[in-house]
Write a protein that holds these residues in place. Structure first.
Motif, PDB file in Angstrom:
ATOM      1  N   LYS A 184       0.827  -1.210   0.000  1.00 35.15           N
ATOM      2  CA  LYS A 184       0.000   0.000   0.000  1.00 35.15           C
ATOM      3  C   LYS A 184       0.862   1.260   0.000  1.00 35.15           C
ATOM      4  O   LYS A 184       0.466   2.292  -0.548  1.00 35.15           O
ATOM      5  N   GLN A 185       2.048   1.161   0.605  1.00 32.10           N
ATOM      6  CA  GLN A 185       2.947   2.310   0.621  1.00 32.10           C
ATOM      7  C   GLN A 185       3.579   2.525  -0.745  1.00 32.10           C
ATOM      8  O   GLN A 185       3.739   3.667  -1.201  1.00 32.10           O
ATOM      9  N   LEU A 186       3.923   1.445  -1.420  1.00 35.91           N
ATOM     10  CA  LEU A 186       4.454   1.552  -2.786  1.00 35.91           C
ATOM     11  C   LEU A 186       3.408   2.125  -3.735  1.00 35.91           C
ATOM     12  O   LEU A 186       3.723   2.946  -4.603  1.00 35.91           O
ATOM     13  N   GLU A 187       2.164   1.712  -3.548  1.00 36.57           N
ATOM     14  CA  GLU A 187       1.080   2.232  -4.383  1.00 36.57           C
ATOM     15  C   GLU A 187       0.907   3.733  -4.153  1.00 36.57           C
ATOM     16  O   GLU A 187       0.707   4.504  -5.106  1.00 36.57           O
ATOM     17  N   TYR A 188       1.016   4.162  -2.897  1.00 33.76           N
ATOM     18  CA  TYR A 188       0.930   5.587  -2.567  1.00 33.76           C
ATOM     19  C   TYR A 188       2.041   6.365  -3.272  1.00 33.76           C
ATOM     20  O   TYR A 188       1.795   7.391  -3.913  1.00 33.76           O
ATOM     21  N   LEU A 189       3.279   5.879  -3.163  1.00 35.46           N
ATOM     22  CA  LEU A 189       4.414   6.581  -3.746  1.00 35.46           C
ATOM     23  C   LEU A 189       4.338   6.612  -5.273  1.00 35.46           C
ATOM     24  O   LEU A 189       4.714   7.604  -5.902  1.00 35.46           O
ATOM     25  N   GLN A 190       3.835   5.539  -5.866  1.00 31.98           N
ATOM     26  CA  GLN A 190       3.701   5.485  -7.320  1.00 31.98           C
ATOM     27  C   GLN A 190       2.723   6.548  -7.814  1.00 31.98           C
ATOM     28  O   GLN A 190       2.956   7.197  -8.846  1.00 31.98           O
ATOM     29  N   THR A 191       1.651   6.749  -7.069  1.00 34.20           N
ATOM     30  CA  THR A 191       0.685   7.798  -7.435  1.00 34.20           C
ATOM     31  C   THR A 191       1.261   9.172  -7.162  1.00 34.20           C
ATOM     32  O   THR A 191       1.110  10.094  -7.968  1.00 34.20           O
ATOM     33  N   LEU A 192       1.957   9.320  -6.035  1.00 36.67           N
ATOM     34  CA  LEU A 192       2.521  10.620  -5.676  1.00 36.67           C
ATOM     35  C   LEU A 192       3.511  11.116  -6.717  1.00 36.67           C
ATOM     36  O   LEU A 192       3.679  12.322  -6.923  1.00 36.67           O
ATOM     37  N   ALA A 193       4.168  10.195  -7.408  1.00 42.29           N
ATOM     38  CA  ALA A 193       5.146  10.564  -8.433  1.00 42.29           C
ATOM     39  C   ALA A 193       4.523  11.334  -9.590  1.00 42.29           C
ATOM     40  O   ALA A 193       5.240  11.871 -10.441  1.00 42.29           O
ATOM     41  N   LYS A 194       3.184  11.410  -9.629  1.00 41.03           N
ATOM     42  CA  LYS A 194       2.494  12.135 -10.700  1.00 41.03           C
ATOM     43  C   LYS A 194       2.478  13.651 -10.476  1.00 41.03           C
ATOM     44  O   LYS A 194       1.988  14.392 -11.337  1.00 41.03           O
ATOM     45  N   VAL A 195       2.995  14.126  -9.336  1.00 40.70           N
ATOM     46  CA  VAL A 195       3.067  15.577  -9.134  1.00 40.70           C
ATOM     47  C   VAL A 195       4.016  16.158 -10.172  1.00 40.70           C
ATOM     48  O   VAL A 195       4.880  15.443 -10.703  1.00 40.70           O
ATOM     49  N   PRO A 196       3.872  17.445 -10.518  1.00 39.91           N
ATOM     50  CA  PRO A 196       4.740  18.046 -11.532  1.00 39.91           C
ATOM     51  C   PRO A 196       6.220  17.749 -11.290  1.00 39.91           C
ATOM     52  O   PRO A 196       6.682  17.707 -10.144  1.00 39.91           O
ATOM     53  N   GLY A 197       6.954  17.558 -12.372  1.00 39.26           N
ATOM     54  CA  GLY A 197       8.334  17.094 -12.292  1.00 39.26           C
ATOM     55  C   GLY A 197       9.294  18.005 -11.560  1.00 39.26           C
ATOM     56  O   GLY A 197      10.334  17.548 -11.066  1.00 39.26           O
ATOM     57  N   ASP A 198       8.995  19.306 -11.478  1.00 34.91           N
ATOM     58  CA  ASP A 198       9.918  20.206 -10.787  1.00 34.91           C
ATOM     59  C   ASP A 198       9.584  20.355  -9.303  1.00 34.91           C
ATOM     60  O   ASP A 198      10.189  21.182  -8.618  1.00 34.91           O
ATOM     61  N   VAL A 199       8.638  19.561  -8.799  1.00 35.29           N
ATOM     62  CA  VAL A 199       8.381  19.518  -7.364  1.00 35.29           C
ATOM     63  C   VAL A 199       9.331  18.487  -6.764  1.00 35.29           C
ATOM     64  O   VAL A 199       9.270  17.305  -7.099  1.00 35.29           O
ATOM     65  N   GLY A 200      10.216  18.920  -5.900  1.00 36.13           N
ATOM     66  CA  GLY A 200      11.153  17.999  -5.278  1.00 36.13           C
ATOM     67  C   GLY A 200      10.453  17.117  -4.263  1.00 36.13           C
ATOM     68  O   GLY A 200       9.527  17.551  -3.584  1.00 36.13           O
ATOM     69  N   ILE A 201      10.879  15.865  -4.168  1.00 36.73           N
ATOM     70  CA  ILE A 201      10.336  14.946  -3.172  1.00 36.73           C
ATOM     71  C   ILE A 201      11.472  14.515  -2.247  1.00 36.73           C
ATOM     72  O   ILE A 201      12.456  13.921  -2.699  1.00 36.73           O
TER      73      ILE A 201
END
Length: 238
Positions: A184-201
């Motif tokens: 479930k945590q991997l699924e969360y992170l995979q979706t979160l990666a859809k934020v604009p590319g210049d937003v640092g994580i």
């Protein structure tokens, strides 16, 4: 001819209200150790950036504190980043234009003061039982909390983009070590990666394999960051 220079561009600490009152001494010590960055969030400014105070506007007294703090940081070539983590009461709704607007209005105020680095932090929501979709409006609007976080971050990013020289980072609900993530945590992170590319994580890793995996998974280039989270009892003592 400069013979001594740091190889890591971002070197700093996470700083909370518990030692914020002593920041003049802290800044001097940070400068001695060639630090250049502070991540401010949590209880800073009586919760005006996060728990229970996120909906309250800055007062004149708050603005005076913020101006003095920024001036003190810049005197030591240290750049403070202010991080918003709306939670607690009143309940923050990720689908609410009004709630997101309150955060953007605060960012505008901070920008006018002179701040340029901003962040959203979703960490520790699980510690207060708010790691899911807590409002009926959010449950209607999103299929997952990750989708809600992407929407919120994207809307804030649009606003930050309109402010010349400003940037946005975010700290995920889960942020390491990558190899220990549950499905479930991997699924969360995979979706979160859809934020604009210049937003640092910001993602905390201690192993090469995890660093490679998280970098690929989050679709971000790796920018090494030294972050002394010394007060955290769970931190890697090695």
């Amino acid at each position: 001819s400069i013979a001594d220079f740091p190889e890591l561009p971002i070197r700093g600490i996470a700083m909370g209200l518990q030692w914020f009152a002593a920041y003049p001494k802290a800044l001097r010590r940070m400068a001695d150790w060639k630090m250049n960055f502070i991540h401010n969030g949590g209880s800073f400014l009586s919760g005006k950036l996060g728990k229970n105070g996120w909906s309250q506007p800055f007062t004149e007294a708050d603005i005076d504190v913020l101006k003095k703090y920024l001036t003190a940081c810049r005197a030591y070539f240290i750049e403070p980043m202010l991080s918003f983590g709306p939670r607690g009461t009143p309940l923050f709704s990720y689908s609410s234009t009004e709630d997101i607007g309150k955060i953007n209005d605060k960012i505008t105020t901070l920008y006018q003061i002179g701040y340029r680095l901003f962040a959203l932090n979703f960490d520790d929501l699980q510690n207060i039982g708010q790691e899911g979709l807590n409002s009926e409006a959010d449950r209607q609007a999103f299929s997952s909390v990750a989708e809600a976080h992407v929407h919120f971050a994207t809307e804030v990013h649009k606003h930050v983009q309109s402010l010349s020289g400003a940037s946005l980072r975010l700290l995920p609900l889960w942020y390491g070590p990558f190899e220990q993530n549950l499905p479930k945590q991997l699924e969360y992170l995979q979706t979160l990666a859809k934020v604009p590319g210049d937003v640092g994580i910001t993602y905390c890793e201690a192993r090469d394999a995890g660093l490679a995996a998280s970098t690929e998974f989050l679709k971000r280039s790796t920018l090494p960051l030294v972050w002394d989270n010394f007060f955290a009892s769970f931190s890697d003592k090695g």
